[in-house]
Motif scaffolding. Structure first.
Motif, mmCIF file in Angstrom:
data_model
loop_
_atom_site.group_PDB
_atom_site.id
_atom_site.type_symbol
_atom_site.label_atom_id
_atom_site.label_comp_id
_atom_site.label_asym_id
_atom_site.label_seq_id
_atom_site.Cartn_x
_atom_site.Cartn_y
_atom_site.Cartn_z
ATOM 1 N N UNK A 1 0.705 -1.235 -0.071
ATOM 2 C CA UNK A 1 -0.141 0.180 0.135
ATOM 3 C C UNK A 1 0.886 1.150 0.083
ATOM 4 N N UNK A 2 2.208 1.068 0.289
ATOM 5 C CA UNK A 2 3.038 2.278 0.467
ATOM 6 C C UNK A 2 3.569 2.734 -0.896
ATOM 7 N N UNK A 3 3.558 1.580 -1.809
ATOM 8 C CA UNK A 3 4.406 1.930 -3.190
ATOM 9 C C UNK A 3 3.806 3.095 -3.831
ATOM 10 N N UNK A 4 4.454 4.110 -4.010
ATOM 11 C CA UNK A 4 3.985 5.128 -5.017
ATOM 12 C C UNK A 4 3.554 6.090 -4.394
ATOM 13 N N UNK A 5 3.463 6.292 -2.872
ATOM 14 C CA UNK A 5 2.867 7.210 -2.209
ATOM 15 C C UNK A 5 3.798 8.056 -1.723
ATOM 16 N N UNK B 1 6.580 15.766 0.309
ATOM 17 C CA UNK B 1 6.522 15.491 -1.009
ATOM 18 C C UNK B 1 7.539 14.094 -1.426
ATOM 19 N N UNK B 2 8.157 13.674 -0.212
ATOM 20 C CA UNK B 2 8.985 12.550 -0.762
ATOM 21 C C UNK B 2 8.425 11.212 -1.146
ATOM 22 N N UNK B 3 8.587 10.831 -2.116
ATOM 23 C CA UNK B 3 7.851 9.404 -2.658
ATOM 24 C C UNK B 3 8.494 8.052 -2.227
ATOM 25 N N UNK B 4 7.546 6.961 -1.885
ATOM 26 C CA UNK B 4 8.218 5.708 -1.611
ATOM 27 C C UNK B 4 7.833 4.882 -2.819
ATOM 28 N N UNK B 5 8.772 3.686 -3.065
ATOM 29 C CA UNK B 5 8.569 3.127 -4.245
ATOM 30 C C UNK B 5 8.889 1.541 -3.506
ATOM 31 N N UNK B 6 8.700 0.637 -4.483
ATOM 32 C CA UNK B 6 8.775 -0.680 -4.300
ATOM 33 C C UNK B 6 10.362 -1.029 -4.379
ATOM 34 N N UNK B 7 11.036 -1.633 -3.302
ATOM 35 C CA UNK B 7 12.390 -1.649 -3.595
ATOM 36 C C UNK B 7 13.366 -0.892 -2.366
ATOM 37 N N UNK B 8 12.525 0.157 -1.887
ATOM 38 C CA UNK B 8 12.971 1.096 -1.070
ATOM 39 C C UNK B 8 12.914 0.160 0.319
#
Length: 452
Positions: free
Chosen positions: A162-166, A196-203
């Motif tokens: 749910x955090x991917x891309x947010x 505004x820092x974004x999270x992505x899969x793999x972080x």
């Protein structure tokens, strides 16, 4: 401060490196000439060749002007005697490394009788940290603040999370402000997030939240929250014995695989409720027979880092177990981080954190001292806990108006038992317990979080 370190092993060297970063003058005492020459060649330290239990050697090392003596040889008795001599002959604080479980049962008595300021036990500290990881198996690391009221968890963001891309504002809305992301790791780069820092899969992210919210947050993020009930430990050393004791007190089933028959007999006597298997931890057939493919948790605690790494890689391949790997000597943390070793424990770093916190408090007596200190991600990040005392000049001011230093985040405020996940509108008040995370250096007092 003038600090004497007795013992030039892996713990002593790590301490010297950490304390040099704090701008202290370090003198190392050891019987091994080669170790001392290597230390002097790589660090700005003084060295004295000799026995740290000798009055004359300690005087040569500067005992009369020392502020602190830390004894971390491989022998508990030498460490305690060095501290006793320092207390009698000098005017300094003393810290002793005491590892043997038989001594540790009476540690409060020993500490009082010898006048020890602190007792350190890397094996016990490692066992305690492993227990925290088993209680929250989805986390790679678990650090606690404010007497376990506040937790910092580190975990990877998987595809489909749910955090991917947010971004941070969207994360805050998703979790109703119950969790604060304080560190983002991506391709070796560390960021203290902004709105505004974004999270992505793999972080990989480190998050701070009240202990009472962990189950709710993990469920919302679709992460495993159920504690582990059965644990297999590879290696039967002191860390394993400490860990088994802690696990059994919590009602967990424990199995230890150890190659030395003599050590197995000792463990069987001291841990009658544990299952002790005498055999080679690296024997794949034995591991299969002992249920590794279906294990809930597999803890690699042999005396060899290389063996622990191979066991962890194998366990990750053949099972879904929670894997924890102890690394004692290998210093290539950036390489280790890229391997699939599960959670990695560095006992020498745990010890250094505790002593650095104590030393900072000694040099800052009476102020808003660091109560808890964690050095994270190969020392590139520090997470600290402060108690706000009367007279602080940062109280009553909204956080957004405090002019905080760059790359610093106020992560949590405990106000009379109420845990606040702070926003820019919140203030810091006298009596608060405050947790701060920063990639900067030189934070020794809560006042240091603001620009001068």
């Amino acid at each position: 401060m003038n600090i004497i370190i007795v013992g030039c092993g892996k713990v002593g060297l790590t301490l010297a490196q950490q304390l040099l970063q704090e701008d202290h003058a370090i003198t190392i005492v050891d019987l091994n000439k080669e170790r001392l020459e290597a230390a002097v060649g790589s660090m700005d330290v003084q060295a004295v060749l000799g026995n740290g239990t000798s009055y004359g050697i300690l005087m040569e090392a500067g005992l009369k002007t020392a502020d602190l003596l830390i004894a971390v040889t491989d022998h508990d008795e030498r460490n305690m005697l060095s501290c006793l001599i320092a207390r009698k002959a000098g005017n300094c604080q003393v810290i002793a490394r005491v590892r043997d479980p038989s001594y540790y049962e009476d540690i409060d008595f020993i500490k009082g009788e010898l006048g020890l300021s602190m007792v350190i036990n890397p094996e016990w500290a490692a066992a305690r940290d492993i227990m925290r990881l088993l209680q929250i198996p989805s986390a790679l690391d678990v650090d606690i603040f404010d007497r376990s009221r506040v937790n910092m968890l580190r975990f990877p963001i998987q595809a489909g999370s749910p955090l991917d891309g947010k971004n941070m504002m969207e994360v805050n809305a998703l979790l109703s402000g119950r969790m604060l992301v304080c560190i983002r790791e991506r391709n070796g780069e560390i960021v203290i997030p902004k709105g505004n820092t974004e999270l992505r899969a793999g972080d990989k992210i480190s998050v701070v939240m009240p202990s009472g919210q962990i189950a709710w947050v993990l469920q919302r993020l679709k992460l495993q929250a159920k504690p582990i009930r059965a644990v297999t430990i590879a290696g039967g050393g002191s860390t394993s014995e400490y860990l088994a004791t802690i696990l059994q007190r919590a009602g967990m089933q424990v199995k230890i695989i150890e190659s030395s028959r003599a050590r197995c007999e000792v463990l069987a006597e001291r841990l009658p409720k544990a299952q002790i298997i005498c055999g080679d931890c690296s024997d794949k057939t034995l591991l299969s027979e002992e249920g590794l493919p279906s294990a809930e948790a597999f803890i690699c605690l042999t005396g060899l880092d290389e063996e622990n790494i191979m066991l962890a890689l194998y366990a990750g391949k053949v099972s879904q177990a929670k894997v924890v790997t102890k690394i004692s000597r290998i210093d290539f943390e950036e390489v280790v981080e890229d391997l699939n070793l599960g959670s990695v424990i560095y006992p020498k770093n745990i010890t250094a954190e505790n002593i650095v916190r104590y030393v900072r408090a000694l040099g800052n007596a009476g102020s808003n001292n660091v109560e808890t200190l964690y050095r994270l991600l190969d020392g590139r990040v520090e997470a600290m806990e402060f108690i706000v005392h009367p007279g602080s000049d940062i109280t009553g001011i909204r956080i957004q108006d405090l002019k905080l230093k760059k790359d610093l985040l106020v992560c949590s405020i405990n106000r009379k038992g109420r845990i606040i996940t702070p926003t820019g509108q919140d203030t810091i008040e006298v009596g608060d317990v405050v947790v701060v995370v920063t990639t900067g250096k030189g934070i020794r007092d809560l006042r240091d979080i603001v620009r001068s």
